[in-house]
Every structure is written in C-alpha cells, then in structure tokens.
Write an enzyme that holds these catalytic residues in place. Sequence first.
Site, PDB file in Angstrom:
ATOM      1  N   LYS A 101       0.827  -1.208   0.000  1.00  0.00           N
ATOM      2  CA  LYS A 101       0.000   0.000   0.000  1.00  0.00           C
ATOM      3  C   LYS A 101       0.867   1.265   0.000  1.00  0.00           C
ATOM      4  CE  LYS A 101      -4.089  -2.096   0.127  1.00  0.00           C
ATOM      5  NZ  LYS A 101      -4.038  -3.487   0.454  1.00  0.00           N
TER       6      LYS A 101
HETATM    7  C1  LIG Z   1      -5.315  -4.435   0.940  1.00  0.00           C
HETATM    8  C2  LIG Z   1      -6.805  -4.374   1.025  1.00  0.00           C
HETATM    9  C3  LIG Z   1      -7.515  -4.831   2.145  1.00  0.00           C
HETATM   10  C4  LIG Z   1      -6.913  -5.640   3.235  1.00  0.00           C
HETATM   11  O1  LIG Z   1      -5.860  -5.120   3.871  1.00  0.00           O
HETATM   12  P1  LIG Z   1      -5.032  -6.041   4.884  1.00  0.00           P
HETATM   13  O2  LIG Z   1      -4.275  -5.016   5.660  1.00  0.00           O
HETATM   14  O3  LIG Z   1      -4.176  -6.919   4.041  1.00  0.00           O
HETATM   15  O4  LIG Z   1      -5.985  -6.789   5.708  1.00  0.00           O
HETATM   16  C5  LIG Z   1      -8.883  -4.627   2.203  1.00  0.00           C
HETATM   17  N1  LIG Z   1      -9.542  -4.052   1.208  1.00  0.00           N
HETATM   18  C6  LIG Z   1      -8.914  -3.624   0.098  1.00  0.00           C
HETATM   19  C7  LIG Z   1      -9.718  -2.961  -0.970  1.00  0.00           C
HETATM   20  C8  LIG Z   1      -7.533  -3.800  -0.035  1.00  0.00           C
HETATM   21  O5  LIG Z   1      -6.912  -3.414  -1.150  1.00  0.00           O
END
Ligand SMILES: *Cc1c(COP(=O)(O)O)cnc(C)c1O
Length: 399
Positions: A206
């Site tokens: 991210k």
């Molecule tokens: C990355 C992501 C998540 C989950 O994030 P985690 O920290 O891996 O649990 C949830 N929703 C979306 C749209 C994502 O891209």
Amino acid sequence: MSQPKSDKAGSQLGSEELIAKPRTDRIPVAGPWITQKEIDYVTDAAVTCWYDHAGAYTRRFEDAFALRTGRRHAVALPSCTSGIHLALAALGIGPGDEVIVPDLTWIATAAPISYVGAAPVFADVDPVTWCLDPDAFESCITERTKAVIPVDLYGGMPALDQIEKIAARHDIAVIEDAAEAAGANYGGREAGSWGVASTFSFHGSKTLTTGEGGMLLCDDDALFERILFLRDHGRRPGDVSFYNREVAFKYRMSDLQAAMGLAQLERLDKLVRRKREIFRWYWERLEPLPGITLNAEPAGLFNVYWMVSLVLGPEIRLSREDLRLALKAEGIDTRPFFLPLSSIPAYRGSSQAVEAARRNMESYRVGPRAINLPSALCLTEDDVERVCKVIGLTLNKTP
Ligand SMILES: *Cc1c(COP(=O)(O)O)cnc(C)c1O
C-alpha cells in the site's frame, strides 16, 4: 479520457532519498518509499516504547490519523481485514444479515462478513470509477441489509455522497473500505472520513505502509468503546483483572509498526504526489493508444492512483494474460485486476454469487480485461517509459 488534474508542486520530488530499493532490475508492481525518517522513528520506538512508555507511538499514530481524516476516534490494528471484522462485529451484524459490497474488490472487503456469520451481496460497479455504483447498491437492498462497504478502488473513490444518502434512507450502516486510498478525497472530503466507520490497510504494497497493519476510524463514542472492548479479548482498555466478559478478538498494532506508520503519515502528501506523478507518466504515453482505458479522475475526485490500471477495450484482440506475459518476458511485473468476487471459487457456488454473475455487467466487463501496471513508489520515468514501450509494441503486433 479526461486529462488528469495537474499538481502545482509537480515533479521536484527527488530530494528525499529512497532507502529501500528492489534487489533486481525487474520493474516491481508495488513497493514503499522508506526514508531515514522511518528508520529513525522505528529505532526510537525499539529503544523507548516499553515500561510506562509502551503504546506511545501507537497513540501518536492514531491521533495523527484521526486528525488527518477528521475523525474523532482511530484504532491501530494488525490489518485492514481485522478492521472490517471489528466494525461489523461492533455494529452487531451477524447471522441472517446481509452486507453489500462491490463485486470488484479484494476479498478482504467481503471475507469478514462471513466471519460474523452474515451474507455478502455483490453489487455492480460504475463503468468510469470501477467503484460501487449507487444505483446498483440501492437495487441490492433487502429487509435483511444491515451494512454496505463501498471500496475506494485502486486509489479512486465511488460517489460516496450518493451512497451515504441511499444508506441513510434505508437505515443501513456505511463502512468505507479506504484500504487503497490514503490521501484521496471526493468532493473535498478525505478518504476515511465517510460512513459510520472506515478502514485503512498498511500492507507492504500500500501507499502508506507499516509492513502489515491497519486502522479503523469512527466518530461515535459508544461504537468506539465497543471496538476497543472487542479488539482486546472482551475487556476494557487498561483492565488487568483477567476477568473477561465476552469471547472476543485480539487485534492490536505494535509501537514498532506505529512508528513506521507515523513517519509515513507525516510524509503522506509526498507519497501521494509521487503516485500521481507516476500516473501522469503513464497517462502521457498510453492515453493516445486506441482501445486503452486508465484510471479515471472525474470532477470532484482527487485520485491517489494506488495501482495504475489498464483496461483493454473489446476492439483489442489480446487477452490480459497475453499482455502480462509479454511484459513479464521483459522483466516487468504486473498484477491481474481483481476478478468479480462472484466469479472466484471462494464464492462462486453461492446463490448470491450466481445472481451477481447474471446481473453485474460492468464488473464482468472490466475485471477480466484489466491489469495493474507497475506502480511502486521507487519507479522512475525511465521505468515507465520501458513499460509503455513494451505495451505499445505488444498492441502493434496484435492483428
Ligand atoms: C489491501 C486491502 C484490504 C486488506 O488489507 P489487509 O491489511 O491486508 O488486511 C482490504 N480491502 C482492500 C480494498 C484492499 O486493497
């Protein structure tokens, strides 16, 4: 395709040295921008955040995130998945209830609905933003619907003003999944400020990362209390009686991660400007190619382009796998765009998925024809040039 809105502060971003770099010359899809600041904060946390100072960076990170998104409360967590789980649990959603999600999203948006025993309902997306379509959302509402989880897909945002209005009319809770959109805004309102609660992910891919991590934000005091209680094995903050009142969960973030997150949050606007600059490099080269669509930035949206994504129009006789293979052969990593959740094995057989597959035209038009291009924060304009050359050549070779 409309021209992306330009940033005044433009492209003099080279000054803050990027320390974590890829170890090969493959062009990566995702990756962070770590500077000395992150290292200093994490080092400080490792030395100081124990004894009576334990939790200090976590509180600072939470406070700064609440301030940034204009929320009253923020809770740092091990992931965004745990944030969605906690939000649903704290709202009392459970067996017999339905929760609406966009069909095009990562499974983490929907999986927690099953954790609490409710049923996910997959609504179609908007053809321009690729995010939840307000009308599709409304048409999925039944008397069992308790919540909707709109997703800020790939750094864009849905028409959350309309979604909030529809939800309010039907007494449905909105949980904004802003995992991919730290720093974005729609109609001047920051990603993470919508709905009764919102969540972020700080996974390594991210824009703002703590390696793994997440944040849950809300305004309501009672909801916040319930979240704190449920995230710590059914006890109130500070309780040391070991006399737990309910079976609940253990979802916390460590100070080491929070220190990384605070440094990243203090640099968020720079991270976002770099993402937008990367998008512009692609846009300048790919926009002229017929049959190609990139992420949209309709009026009112400030897109943070977490993943630059490319949709192949029907006139292009090339599958997304063909394009990914051609890029892979040149040392360029990509990802497939999310397929509709209703089409993947985890959900495919369910009655909700069968209905969604019949109904969700846009999700089935876009998902299978799209890929995510390299969008790592370490990319240079030369990297993007290399990617676009290969895309151009591959499209030219296709009859
Ligand atoms: C990355 C992501 C998540 C989950 O994030 P985690 O920290 O891996 O649990 C949830 N929703 C979306 C749209 C994502 O891209």
